[in-house]
Design a protein around this motif. Structure first.
Motif, mmCIF file in Angstrom:
data_model
loop_
_atom_site.group_PDB
_atom_site.id
_atom_site.type_symbol
_atom_site.label_atom_id
_atom_site.label_comp_id
_atom_site.label_asym_id
_atom_site.label_seq_id
_atom_site.Cartn_x
_atom_site.Cartn_y
_atom_site.Cartn_z
ATOM 1 N N GLY A 86 0.796 -1.220 0.000
ATOM 2 C CA GLY A 86 0.000 0.000 0.000
ATOM 3 C C GLY A 86 0.827 1.268 0.000
ATOM 4 O O GLY A 86 1.787 1.408 -0.760
ATOM 5 N N ASP A 87 0.472 2.208 0.868
ATOM 6 C CA ASP A 87 1.099 3.531 0.885
ATOM 7 C C ASP A 87 2.588 3.479 1.217
ATOM 8 O O ASP A 87 3.332 4.388 0.864
ATOM 9 N N TYR A 130 -9.849 -2.365 -3.382
ATOM 10 C CA TYR A 130 -8.575 -1.637 -3.399
ATOM 11 C C TYR A 130 -8.626 -0.458 -4.360
ATOM 12 O O TYR A 130 -8.180 0.644 -4.040
ATOM 13 N N ASN A 159 -5.996 -0.282 1.832
ATOM 14 C CA ASN A 159 -4.670 0.230 1.507
ATOM 15 C C ASN A 159 -3.904 -0.674 0.551
ATOM 16 O O ASN A 159 -2.944 -0.258 -0.082
ATOM 17 N N SER A 160 -4.308 -1.941 0.460
ATOM 18 C CA SER A 160 -3.668 -2.894 -0.436
ATOM 19 C C SER A 160 -4.673 -3.989 -0.776
ATOM 20 O O SER A 160 -5.731 -4.095 -0.136
ATOM 21 N N VAL A 175 -9.412 1.596 9.171
ATOM 22 C CA VAL A 175 -8.990 1.455 7.780
ATOM 23 C C VAL A 175 -10.029 2.045 6.839
ATOM 24 O O VAL A 175 -9.710 2.753 5.880
ATOM 25 N N GLU A 192 -10.437 5.976 6.571
ATOM 26 C CA GLU A 192 -9.461 6.716 5.777
ATOM 27 C C GLU A 192 -9.796 6.707 4.289
ATOM 28 O O GLU A 192 -9.017 7.189 3.461
ATOM 29 N N VAL A 231 -7.655 8.313 0.934
ATOM 30 C CA VAL A 231 -6.994 7.390 0.016
ATOM 31 C C VAL A 231 -7.477 7.613 -1.410
ATOM 32 O O VAL A 231 -6.686 7.641 -2.358
ATOM 33 N N ARG A 238 -5.003 8.501 -4.447
ATOM 34 C CA ARG A 238 -4.720 7.463 -5.434
ATOM 35 C C ARG A 238 -5.539 7.611 -6.701
ATOM 36 O O ARG A 238 -5.116 7.238 -7.785
#
Length: 208
Positions: free
Chosen positions: A23-24, A105, A111-112, A156, A159, A163, A167
């Motif tokens: 992820g990040d 995702y 995040n992943s 998670v 956020e 994100v 992204r």
């Protein structure tokens, strides 16, 4: 079910490309691939000339690891892609993109992809109003994905808006971040996949 428990950064180094498995973190200076952009092991720095078969195999392994699918799953996707109308390589990538964990995702609710799989298995999301817990489920046009009110306070998930803004979201998906929901507007096209993939090598590998 088989599970890879070693360092994910080793997979990026083995494939010679950023697979964004963490992820990040992959966007920061902590990324192991940026610091050691060569294969793991004592002979990792040695330059080797790969055969045609090795190039095809590495490309297949790279794509399989990006989407987090097992060998048998990947082989089944290829069979379906080969039987479907259109270009086999493009069909294969479309099937992988339509996986529920990948969509989670892509819309920024995880995040992943591995984190997305975990959230799906815990029943965090609903698809067309019904709870789902199968990461490999393939979405179709018109499907609506959402997060029930009771699950929106999970750190998670909370956020999500940040994100998505950072992204971005592919054109075939429409996201309403404030409402914690998304809609599948179309099937993914080849141009929607920006990650460097040479799917023709995979087709050549399975065609032998």
């Amino acid at each position: 079910m088989a599970k890879y428990n070693d360092s994910k950064c080793r997979l990026c180094r083995r494939e010679g490309a950023k697979l964004f498995l963490k992820g990040d973190r992959c966007y920061t200076d902590k990324c192991a691939y940026d610091r050691r952009p060569y294969a793991p092991g004592h002979a990792g720095r040695a330059r080797k000339k790969l055969s045609d078969y090795a190039l095809q195999l590495r490309e297949k392994q790279k794509v399989r690891r990006v989407y987090g699918v097992l060998e048998r799953q990947f082989s089944n996707y290829f069979v379906k892609a080969d039987m479907a109308k259109g270009v086999t390589g493009t069909n294969l990538l479309s099937f992988l993109e339509r996986r529920l964990d990948n969509v989670i995702y892509r819309i920024g609710f995880a995040n992943s992809r591995s984190q997305a799989r975990q959230l799906v298995r815990h029943g965090i999301f609903t698809l067309n109003g019904r709870k789902v817990n199968i990461p490999s489920l393939l979405v179709k046009i018109g499907d609506q994905l959402s997060i029930p009110e009771k699950n929106r306070k999970i750190p998670v998930v909370a956020e999500a808006q940040e994100v998505i803004a950072r992204r971005g979201c592919p054109a075939w998906l429409e996201v309403e971040a404030s409402a914690f929901k998304a809609t599948v507007k179309a099937l993914p096209q080849r141009d929607d996949i920006q990650f460097p993939i040479n799917e023709s090598l995979i087709v050549e590998l399975y065609s032998k």
